[in-house]
Design a protein around this motif. Structure first.
Motif, PDB file in Angstrom:
ATOM      1  N   GLU A 183       0.802  -1.223   0.000  1.00 44.99           N
ATOM      2  CA  GLU A 183       0.000   0.000   0.000  1.00 44.99           C
ATOM      3  C   GLU A 183       0.834   1.272   0.000  1.00 44.99           C
ATOM      4  O   GLU A 183       0.296   2.369  -0.177  1.00 44.99           O
ATOM      5  N   GLN A 184       2.135   1.170   0.186  1.00 48.16           N
ATOM      6  CA  GLN A 184       2.962   2.370   0.265  1.00 48.16           C
ATOM      7  C   GLN A 184       3.124   3.027  -1.106  1.00 48.16           C
ATOM      8  O   GLN A 184       3.248   2.340  -2.128  1.00 48.16           O
ATOM      9  N   PRO A 185       3.130   4.362  -1.166  1.00 52.65           N
ATOM     10  CA  PRO A 185       3.196   5.077  -2.451  1.00 52.65           C
ATOM     11  C   PRO A 185       4.405   4.707  -3.303  1.00 52.65           C
ATOM     12  O   PRO A 185       4.318   4.703  -4.531  1.00 52.65           O
ATOM     13  N   GLN A 186       5.551   4.388  -2.662  1.00 52.05           N
ATOM     14  CA  GLN A 186       6.747   4.068  -3.445  1.00 52.05           C
ATOM     15  C   GLN A 186       6.645   2.730  -4.169  1.00 52.05           C
ATOM     16  O   GLN A 186       7.508   2.391  -4.976  1.00 52.05           O
ATOM     17  N   HIS A 187       5.560   1.985  -3.892  1.00 51.12           N
ATOM     18  CA  HIS A 187       5.355   0.711  -4.572  1.00 51.12           C
ATOM     19  C   HIS A 187       4.127   0.731  -5.471  1.00 51.12           C
ATOM     20  O   HIS A 187       3.612  -0.314  -5.858  1.00 51.12           O
ATOM     21  N   SER A 188       3.685   1.918  -5.825  1.00 49.28           N
ATOM     22  CA  SER A 188       2.517   2.039  -6.692  1.00 49.28           C
ATOM     23  C   SER A 188       2.897   1.758  -8.141  1.00 49.28           C
ATOM     24  O   SER A 188       4.074   1.876  -8.519  1.00 49.28           O
ATOM     25  N   PRO A 189       1.942   1.378  -8.986  1.00 48.29           N
ATOM     26  CA  PRO A 189       2.243   1.150 -10.411  1.00 48.29           C
ATOM     27  C   PRO A 189       2.866   2.361 -11.087  1.00 48.29           C
ATOM     28  O   PRO A 189       3.681   2.208 -12.000  1.00 48.29           O
TER      29      PRO A 189
END
Length: 264
Positions: free
Chosen positions: A157-163
């Motif tokens: 869920e962390q932003p740095q792991h977003s598509p």
């Protein structure tokens, strides 16, 4: 612009080992190190900073755009990087001067496996503790959640792991100033080297770097670089629970997988 370091080999090129975080950047730089053609100056370049974490086992951050940091690199040197594509960086990678001719390698990996690699790194790796805020985040991850299933959900869920983060690297795949390799294609070939088998991806890497394959002791090289990843290919299939698949089952994530050649 002042160079990162005066230390360098006699090579007439310099190399940037770039990667989406937890995709195999360390593997690429280990390969470059053991090929031995360039001096590892211990520098890592990010979009807005460069650091010397690998040089002194501490994080020393320097404010600088990625494009300007590239100008500090000199032939005979190698550096690691996490640099998403932009037009200025692309041009800088392809610009040649008397003391800088960049060979730029991008490694990418199935994002689902990068989540597990990150989980392993933040909860088990001693090296993570030397990163900025590493000790505090390790304590948070181990005390805030009851098990790795919960920790993995948090990571996803962390932003740095977003598509969107992964997609930021995608244009490099079509850049003439980049050799893009998939972790899943390169890593098995490193094992096969010990049997004298040079696969097409590793062969292409050597050709791009202008390294004669006959100069590489394949068995020794394989022993040095294979096994440097703690997350095997496709491990997510045996670790992800239904809740984790549900978290990433979005059009954006599916599209990102497809762009990099992976299947749901």
């Amino acid at each position: 612009m002042t160079a990162f370091s005066d230390t360098r080999s006699s090579a007439d090129s310099c190399v940037v080992g770039n990667g989406i975080p937890r995709s195999g950047t360390y593997l690429v730089n280990n390969i470059l190190h053991h090929l031995g053609g360039w001096e590892n100056i211990g520098v890592h370049i990010n979009p807005r900073t460069w650091d010397t974490w690998k040089r002194d086992d501490q994080v020393t951050l320097h404010s600088c755009t990625g494009k300007l940091a590239l100008n500090k690199l000199r032939n005979g040197q190698m550096a690691g990087a996490h640099l998403p594509w932009n037009k200025g960086l692309d041009r800088a990678m392809g610009r040649t001067s008397k003391d800088r001719r960049i060979k730029h390698i991008l490694i990418h990996r199935d994002p689902r496996d990068t989540f597990l690699s990150y989980l392993n790194w933040v909860t088990k790796s001693d090296a993570f503790l030397t990163s900025a805020g590493g000790k505090e985040f390790r304590e948070f991850m181990l005390t805030r959640f009851e098990n790795d299933d919960q920790r993995l959900s948090y990571i996803i869920e962390q932003p740095q792991h977003s598509p969107a983060v992964f997609d930021g690297y995608h244009p490099w795949l079509d850049s003439p100033n980049c050799l893009a390799v998939r972790f899943e294609d390169l890593y098995p070939e490193l094992y096969e080297l010990r049997f004298g088998q040079v696969g097409p991806v590793f062969d292409g890497l050597l050709r791009y770097l202008e390294v004669d394959v006959s100069s590489v002791d394949l068995v020794e090289f394989s022993n040095q670089v294979h096994g440097m990843s703690n997350t095997e290919i496709g491990r997510y299939k045996g670790v992800f629970k239904d809740r984790h698949f549900a978290q990433i089952d979005t059009p954006a994530f599916r599209n990102s997988l497809e762009r990099f050649g992976y299947v749901w």
